[in-house]
Write a protein that holds these residues in place. Structure first.
Motif, PDB file in Angstrom:
ATOM      1  N   ALA A   7      -2.859  -1.011  12.714  1.00 22.69           N
ATOM      2  CA  ALA A   7      -3.870  -0.151  12.102  1.00 22.69           C
ATOM      3  C   ALA A   7      -3.170   0.925  11.273  1.00 22.69           C
ATOM      4  CB  ALA A   7      -4.722   0.510  13.188  1.00 22.69           C
ATOM      5  N   SER A   8      -3.732   1.209  10.118  1.00 25.01           N
ATOM      6  CA  SER A   8      -3.219   2.281   9.264  1.00 25.01           C
ATOM      7  C   SER A   8      -4.173   2.452   8.097  1.00 25.01           C
ATOM      8  CB  SER A   8      -1.809   1.958   8.762  1.00 25.01           C
ATOM      9  OG  SER A   8      -1.213   3.120   8.210  1.00 25.01           O
ATOM     10  N   SER A   9      -3.784   3.275   7.150  1.00 20.46           N
ATOM     11  CA  SER A   9      -4.621   3.478   5.965  1.00 20.46           C
ATOM     12  C   SER A   9      -4.153   2.545   4.848  1.00 20.46           C
ATOM     13  CB  SER A   9      -4.529   4.929   5.497  1.00 20.46           C
ATOM     14  OG  SER A   9      -3.222   5.201   5.014  1.00 20.46           O
ATOM     15  N   PHE A  10      -5.024   2.340   3.867  1.00 16.77           N
ATOM     16  CA  PHE A  10      -4.657   1.521   2.713  1.00 16.77           C
ATOM     17  C   PHE A  10      -3.433   2.087   2.000  1.00 16.77           C
ATOM     18  CE2 PHE A  10      -8.540  -0.985   2.889  1.00 16.77           C
ATOM     19  CZ  PHE A  10      -8.116  -2.191   2.344  1.00 16.77           C
ATOM     20  N   ALA A  11      -3.252   3.401   2.067  1.00 17.61           N
ATOM     21  CA  ALA A  11      -2.088   4.021   1.429  1.00 17.61           C
ATOM     22  C   ALA A  11      -0.780   3.530   2.043  1.00 17.61           C
ATOM     23  CB  ALA A  11      -2.183   5.542   1.540  1.00 17.61           C
ATOM     24  N   TRP A  34      -5.324  -7.264   7.619  1.00 19.86           N
ATOM     25  CA  TRP A  34      -6.336  -6.642   6.766  1.00 19.86           C
ATOM     26  C   TRP A  34      -5.775  -6.276   5.401  1.00 19.86           C
ATOM     27  CZ3 TRP A  34      -4.873  -1.850   5.248  1.00 19.86           C
ATOM     28  CH2 TRP A  34      -3.978  -1.149   6.067  1.00 19.86           C
ATOM     29  N   THR A  35      -4.450  -6.236   5.245  1.00 18.34           N
ATOM     30  CA  THR A  35      -3.877  -5.868   3.945  1.00 18.34           C
ATOM     31  C   THR A  35      -4.108  -6.949   2.898  1.00 18.34           C
ATOM     32  OG1 THR A  35      -1.652  -6.798   4.309  1.00 18.34           O
ATOM     33  CG2 THR A  35      -2.060  -4.540   5.098  1.00 18.34           C
ATOM     34  N   ALA A  36      -4.485  -8.150   3.337  1.00 17.48           N
ATOM     35  CA  ALA A  36      -4.764  -9.237   2.394  1.00 17.48           C
ATOM     36  C   ALA A  36      -6.129  -9.075   1.725  1.00 17.48           C
ATOM     37  CB  ALA A  36      -4.697 -10.582   3.116  1.00 17.48           C
ATOM     38  N   ASN A  37      -6.958  -8.178   2.245  1.00 12.63           N
ATOM     39  CA  ASN A  37      -8.306  -7.959   1.701  1.00 12.63           C
ATOM     40  C   ASN A  37      -8.325  -6.824   0.700  1.00 12.63           C
ATOM     41  OD1 ASN A  37      -9.388  -9.886   3.479  1.00 12.63           O
ATOM     42  ND2 ASN A  37      -9.537  -8.353   5.090  1.00 12.63           N
ATOM     43  N   LEU A  38      -9.284  -6.882  -0.188  1.00 11.73           N
ATOM     44  CA  LEU A  38      -9.550  -5.760  -1.074  1.00 11.73           C
ATOM     45  C   LEU A  38     -10.389  -4.756  -0.301  1.00 11.73           C
ATOM     46  CD1 LEU A  38     -10.511  -7.751  -4.287  1.00 11.73           C
ATOM     47  CD2 LEU A  38      -8.321  -6.648  -3.785  1.00 11.73           C
ATOM     48  N   ARG A  39     -10.469  -3.559  -0.793  1.00 12.65           N
ATOM     49  CA  ARG A  39     -11.349  -2.568  -0.158  1.00 12.65           C
ATOM     50  C   ARG A  39     -12.790  -3.048  -0.244  1.00 12.65           C
ATOM     51  NH1 ARG A  39     -10.101   2.925   0.804  1.00 12.65           N
ATOM     52  NH2 ARG A  39      -7.913   3.346   0.491  1.00 12.65           N
ATOM     53  N   ALA A  40     -13.540  -2.805   0.814  1.00 12.09           N
ATOM     54  CA  ALA A  40     -14.952  -3.181   0.827  1.00 12.09           C
ATOM     55  C   ALA A  40     -15.697  -2.408  -0.260  1.00 12.09           C
ATOM     56  CB  ALA A  40     -15.556  -2.897   2.190  1.00 12.09           C
TER      57      ALA A  40
END
Length: 136
Positions: A7-11, A34-40
């Motif tokens: 878990a972490s931030s997109f940054a 989750w890093t493989a996804n674009l932001r919702a």
């Protein structure tokens, strides 16, 4: 071998990928990347990602939280703590442990704090997970 979720931030997306690759190379299995996804961009996407991430935390044997992290990461941390899973709190800076910015939940017995480089933290996580049982 044990399963993990990060878990972490997109940054911190690149740090998450680096940590995940290091753990995978050591034989651990990532429950969801989750890093493989674009932001919702819609409520429906938020729900889908939320379900995927919640299920990944529940499936994991341990959770790694890379600081700084946002509210979603802290919710994931709460899910893991509620399940009595080991949570590794990773930061290159000790500032989060200062009284004015720390959280009561950072200091629970299920939480293992690691301050230092990512490589050092991953090595300590590997040693711990390879030699000890996680809190269950």
């Amino acid at each position: 071998m044990k399963k993990f979720y990060i878990a972490s931030s997109f940054a911190n997306k690149e740090a998450v990928r680096t940590a995940a690759n290091s753990l995978i190379e050591k034989g651990f299995t990532q429950t969801f990347d989750w890093t493989a996804n674009l932001r919702a961009s819609t409520i429906d996407e938020l729900q889908i990602y939320g379900e995927l991430e919640r299920n990944a935390v529940l499936e994991a044997d341990f959770l790694v939280v890379i600081l700084p992290a946002g509210k979603g990461s802290h919710i994931e941390m709460g899910i893991a703590i509620g399940q009595r899973k080991t949570v590794y709190l990773v930061s290159e800076s000790p500032e989060f442990s200062e009284f004015d910015v720390t959280s009561t939940f950072y200091h629970l017995p299920e939480v293992s704090i690691h301050i230092g480089t990512m490589g050092e933290s991953i090595s300590r996580i590997f040693e711990n997970e390879s030699t000890e049982k996680s809190v269950q």
